[in-house]
Design a protein around this motif. Sequence first.
Motif, short mmCIF file in Angstrom:
data_model
loop_
_atom_site.label_atom_id
_atom_site.label_comp_id
_atom_site.label_asym_id
_atom_site.label_seq_id
_atom_site.Cartn_x
_atom_site.Cartn_y
_atom_site.Cartn_z
N LEU A 20 -4.13 12.63 -7.12
CA LEU A 20 -3.84 12.95 -5.96
C LEU A 20 -4.33 13.78 -5.14
CD1 LEU A 20 -0.01 13.05 -5.20
CD2 LEU A 20 -0.94 11.64 -4.49
N ALA A 21 -4.90 14.63 -6.44
CA ALA A 21 -6.08 16.03 -5.68
C ALA A 21 -7.52 14.85 -5.36
CB ALA A 21 -6.54 16.83 -7.16
N SER A 22 -8.07 13.65 -6.56
CA SER A 22 -9.07 13.49 -6.34
C SER A 22 -8.88 12.83 -4.98
CB SER A 22 -9.20 12.05 -7.86
OG SER A 22 -10.24 11.00 -7.24
N GLN A 53 -0.90 2.09 -12.05
CA GLN A 53 0.46 2.56 -12.81
C GLN A 53 1.39 3.17 -12.31
OE1 GLN A 53 -0.24 4.03 -16.77
NE2 GLN A 53 -1.46 1.68 -16.89
N TYR A 54 0.47 4.42 -10.68
CA TYR A 54 1.01 5.01 -10.32
C TYR A 54 1.47 4.81 -8.57
CZ TYR A 54 -0.08 8.51 -14.18
OH TYR A 54 0.45 9.12 -15.02
N ASP A 60 -0.39 4.46 -0.54
CA ASP A 60 1.06 4.92 -1.14
C ASP A 60 0.04 5.87 -1.34
OD1 ASP A 60 2.16 2.96 -0.69
OD2 ASP A 60 2.84 2.07 -2.94
N VAL A 61 -1.26 5.78 -2.08
CA VAL A 61 -1.97 7.25 -2.29
C VAL A 61 -1.94 8.37 -0.98
CG1 VAL A 61 -4.01 8.08 -3.02
CG2 VAL A 61 -3.04 6.20 -3.85
N PHE A 62 -2.06 7.86 0.08
CA PHE A 62 -2.08 8.31 1.38
C PHE A 62 -1.24 9.06 2.10
CE2 PHE A 62 -2.51 8.97 6.13
CZ PHE A 62 -3.89 9.65 6.43
N GLY A 122 4.70 -0.70 0.36
CA GLY A 122 5.09 -0.08 -1.27
C GLY A 122 6.30 1.53 -1.10
N LYS A 123 6.55 2.11 -1.74
CA LYS A 123 7.41 2.82 -2.18
C LYS A 123 6.95 3.98 -1.11
CE LYS A 123 7.27 4.48 -6.97
NZ LYS A 123 7.75 4.97 -8.03
N GLU A 124 6.22 4.60 -2.09
CA GLU A 124 5.59 5.85 -1.21
C GLU A 124 6.16 5.44 0.54
OE1 GLU A 124 4.48 9.05 -2.65
OE2 GLU A 124 4.74 8.00 -4.73
N VAL A 125 5.03 4.70 1.08
CA VAL A 125 5.24 4.22 2.35
C VAL A 125 6.06 4.18 3.00
CG1 VAL A 125 4.20 2.70 4.37
CG2 VAL A 125 2.71 2.97 2.39
N THR A 126 6.81 3.73 2.48
CA THR A 126 8.37 4.07 3.15
C THR A 126 8.97 5.25 3.13
OG1 THR A 126 9.45 1.53 2.44
CG2 THR A 126 10.90 2.57 3.03
#
Length: 205
Positions: A20-22, A53-54, A60-62, A122-126
């Motif tokens: 996430l820092a990157s 893997q994450y 999803d990262v955003f 993805g799960k992060e977006v939701t």
Amino acid sequence: MSTEQTTAWGDAEGRRRDILASAELILEEQGYAGLTMRAIAVGAGVSSGTVYQYFSGKEDVFAALMERRLDALRSTLAAVDRGLGIAGVLREVEPQVTELWRRFGRSAAQWEAKVLSGGPRGKEVTGSAQVYRKTIKALAQTLAETAQACGQELLDDPALPHWVWDSLIGLADDLLLQGARTSRVKPAQLIEFATGAIERGIVRP
């Protein structure tokens, strides 16, 4: 471009923080277009496979980056002194809103166009949508508690916290673009006026 690696082997949470820092650094320097899984991996000092893997994709990262900022904002809302009054409370959270908009605001439109208009979720977006709703709810609660502490009554309208949030984003955008400065309005003066105007707009006379 690479973040300095201090994460021990097997530290999954630390590896996620590195990723996430990157990504946050890439967003700041190159915008959403430059945010690729390969670039994120290079910056984090890991393989692209490790990033996958994450996170299922850069969307999803955003979303995870936005979620982290919104979580911090909710913590501030929970702790801020209600005795400051509505305008005072808004002035306390304004720096975080402005920083969130500086880092993600101009990328958010591209992210929404990709994800919210039928793209992969993805799960992060939701989860990001849920975190946003929690933030608006926390803002509404803070405003209500602050009004009560100051002997005020808020207008009864479900749109109220959304309008306040949008007003804070508009203020952040002006501060970042220095629009008011072209008319020789100092940032502190703009913040003072805007937060006071928001308070007047949501409190019953």
